[in-house]
Write an enzyme that holds these catalytic residues in place. Structure first.
Site, mmCIF file in Angstrom:
data_model
loop_
_atom_site.group_PDB
_atom_site.id
_atom_site.type_symbol
_atom_site.label_atom_id
_atom_site.label_comp_id
_atom_site.label_asym_id
_atom_site.label_seq_id
_atom_site.Cartn_x
_atom_site.Cartn_y
_atom_site.Cartn_z
ATOM 1 N N PHE A 153 41.876 30.917 31.433
ATOM 2 C CA PHE A 153 42.989 31.732 31.990
ATOM 3 C C PHE A 153 42.426 32.906 31.127
ATOM 4 C CE2 PHE A 153 43.905 27.878 33.715
ATOM 5 C CZ PHE A 153 43.428 28.213 35.271
ATOM 6 N N ASN A 209 43.406 34.177 40.444
ATOM 7 C CA ASN A 209 42.950 35.125 40.686
ATOM 8 C C ASN A 209 42.280 36.192 41.684
ATOM 9 O OD1 ASN A 209 42.364 34.810 38.155
ATOM 10 N ND2 ASN A 209 40.272 35.339 37.843
ATOM 11 N N CYS A 261 36.144 39.732 36.488
ATOM 12 C CA CYS A 261 36.676 38.650 37.285
ATOM 13 C C CYS A 261 37.383 38.680 38.843
ATOM 14 C CB CYS A 261 37.651 38.367 36.535
ATOM 15 S SG CYS A 261 36.961 37.631 34.781
ATOM 16 N N LYS A 321 40.481 48.631 31.537
ATOM 17 C CA LYS A 321 42.088 47.893 31.189
ATOM 18 C C LYS A 321 41.393 48.072 29.805
ATOM 19 C CE LYS A 321 42.324 43.150 30.162
ATOM 20 N NZ LYS A 321 43.296 42.277 31.005
#
Ligand code: UGA
Length: 437
Positions: A153, A209, A261, A321
């Site tokens: 994660f 997700n 992802c 990001k």
């Protein structure tokens, strides 16, 4: 424990370094000889905050080694983590050929009990296939082994922190032996541990997700309504987030989700549901809303500037990001393509991702890369904020306004406040921040 980590991408590297730091003897393996060469020389192929220091320390302690010889790594290990890529095929299903290849190699090198752990994000029931493949290629040799699921994660940019301070560790097992080995491996990490059966663990990852992606698309849908009605999506998200059943996380409206992802995993889960004739249309809409973000963003720029031809457009943030150099499925890629179609002149800046972007868009008379955020806006007609790196939030706005030819800022990540920007005479347009100034 002796651990092999197969696949030295983001997940594999962080896992290998993290497990080595926990005191295990780890070997990282990959088919890519260049990567292994580089790692062996103490150089990381990716940027991830905090990883380099940790990487160098475990190398020095002799806890981490690298090799291209997967077979030998399997033979010398008790636990084998599968961390290879599971990219999307054209129809959105996950391509599991690399996982299958690892399973075959494991099988051919089983010389005693091994625990094989899938960490890559895989469709539910992949472990069953891994098990069957190992049995199939093992030609009846009765070597004992277990397969387990231990989904990761980790967030890029915060992966090191997440490894040592996870919200939870999920362990999917079908034997006590496998459970005990994984519990022992993670014993030094202080986290909630959830032990489940294997398909449940596999699904927890995909469902998590996709759920987070759904939250993002939901708030982006609301953001579009805010643009039409004058409501402020940030306040809407704050107001929603105060409800503990909802939570504020992943309600930041803007350019939507990118990376390796969420786009891949929502599509894969949609295909899995469809494969069982279940109505997973919800995820298709999540994906569709996300894909439309770029169009809406470019429309805002056009609303502000009218004609884009020959306009100098500065772009702050190229990674998908902040705090990573990863540009996979980054919104910046589509934005650059759109602006080039309009014959704009691009001035691109990112603290870490420019080298990666140069491979996709080599510098030329239309595409310029600059060394700092102020050079990007010097003489620009518009500034696009595409990834919310910390340094952009602290920008000297009066300097930005005075450097720009026309002070237009289209903020795809809502890092600035409309009222504040107005004070500097900046024509500001956020995402869902009410009517544009
Ligand atoms: C995500 C998950 O958060 C991790 O738990 C998971 O392990 C990882 O995928 C994976 O499957 O490997 P990551 O893709 O690194 O991690 O990054 P996130 O922080 O989750 O952000 C994903 C995307 O959503 C980014 O493009 C981000 O800009 C966007 N986002 C995030 C929003 O648009 N709004 C938000 O409110 C939050």
């Amino acid at each position: 424990m002796k651990v092999a980590v197969v696949g030295t991408g983001y997940v594999g590297l962080v896992t290998a370094v993290g497990l080595a730091k926990l005191g295990n003897e780890v070997i990282g393996v990959d088919k890519d000889i260049n990567k292994i060469d580089m790692l062996g020389k103490g150089k990381l192929p990716i940027y991830e905050p905090g990883l380099n220091e940790l990487f160098l320390s475990v190398l020095e302690e002799g806890k981490l080694d690298f090799s291209t010889d997967i077979g030998a790594a399997v033979r010398n290990s008790d636990v084998i983590f599968i961390c290879v890529g599971t990219p999307s095929l054209d129809d959105g299903t996950a391509d599991l050929s690399q996982v299958e290849e690892v399973a075959r190699t494991v099988s051919e090198n089983l010389d005693g009990y091994k625990l094989i752990v899938e960490k890559s994000t895989v469709p539910v029931n992949t472990a069953r296939w891994i098990k069957r493949t190992i049995e199939l290629y093992n030609k009846g040799k009765r070597v004992d082994f277990d397969v387990a699921s231990n989904p990761e994660f980790l967030r890029e940019g915060k992966a090191v922190y997440d490894f040592f301070h996870p919200d939870r560790i999920v362990i999917g097992v079908d034997s006590k032996r496998a459970e005990n080995m994984l519990l022992e491996l993670y014993a030094p990490v202080n986290a909630k541990i959830l032990v489940t059966d294997i398909p449940t663990a596999e699904l927890i990852k995909h469902a998590s997700n996709s759920f987070l992606a759904m939250k993002i698309s939901f708030i982006n849908m609301i953001s579009d309504l805010c643009d039409k009605t004058g409501a402020d999506v940030k306040m809407v998200a704050d107001g929603m987030g105060l409800d503990s059943r909802i939570g504020r996380a992943f309600l930041d409206a803007g350019l939507g989700y990118g990376g390796s992802c969420f786009p891949k995993d929502t599509r894969a889960l949609f295909r899995i549901g469809e494969g069982y004739h279940l109505d997973f249309e919800l995820l298709k809409v999540v994906d569709r809303i996300n894909l439309k973000r770029i169009e809406k963003f470019i429309d805002k720029l056009k609303d502000a500037l009218w004609v884009l031809k020959d306009k100098v457009v500065a772009v702050w943030g190229l990674s998908f990001k902040p705090d990573t150099d990863d540009i996979r499925e980054a919104p910046s890629i589509k934005i650059i393509k759109e602006l080039l179609k309009e014959d704009a002149h691009l001035r691109l800046y990112d603290p870490k991702a420019m080298e990666n972007m140069k491979r996709l868009f080599p510098p030329d008379e239309r595409v310029e890369y600059v060394d700092d955020m102020y050079s990007a806006v010097d003489g620009a007609h518009a500034l696009l904020v595409v990834a919310e790196w910390g340094e952009f939030k602290d920008a000297d706005l009066s300097r930005v306004a005075s450097l720009m030819k026309t002070p237009v800022v289209v903020d795809g990540r809502n890092i600035f406040e409309p009222g504040e920007m107005a004070k500097y005479g900046i024509f500001y347009c956020g995402m869902g921040r009410g009517k544009s100034v």
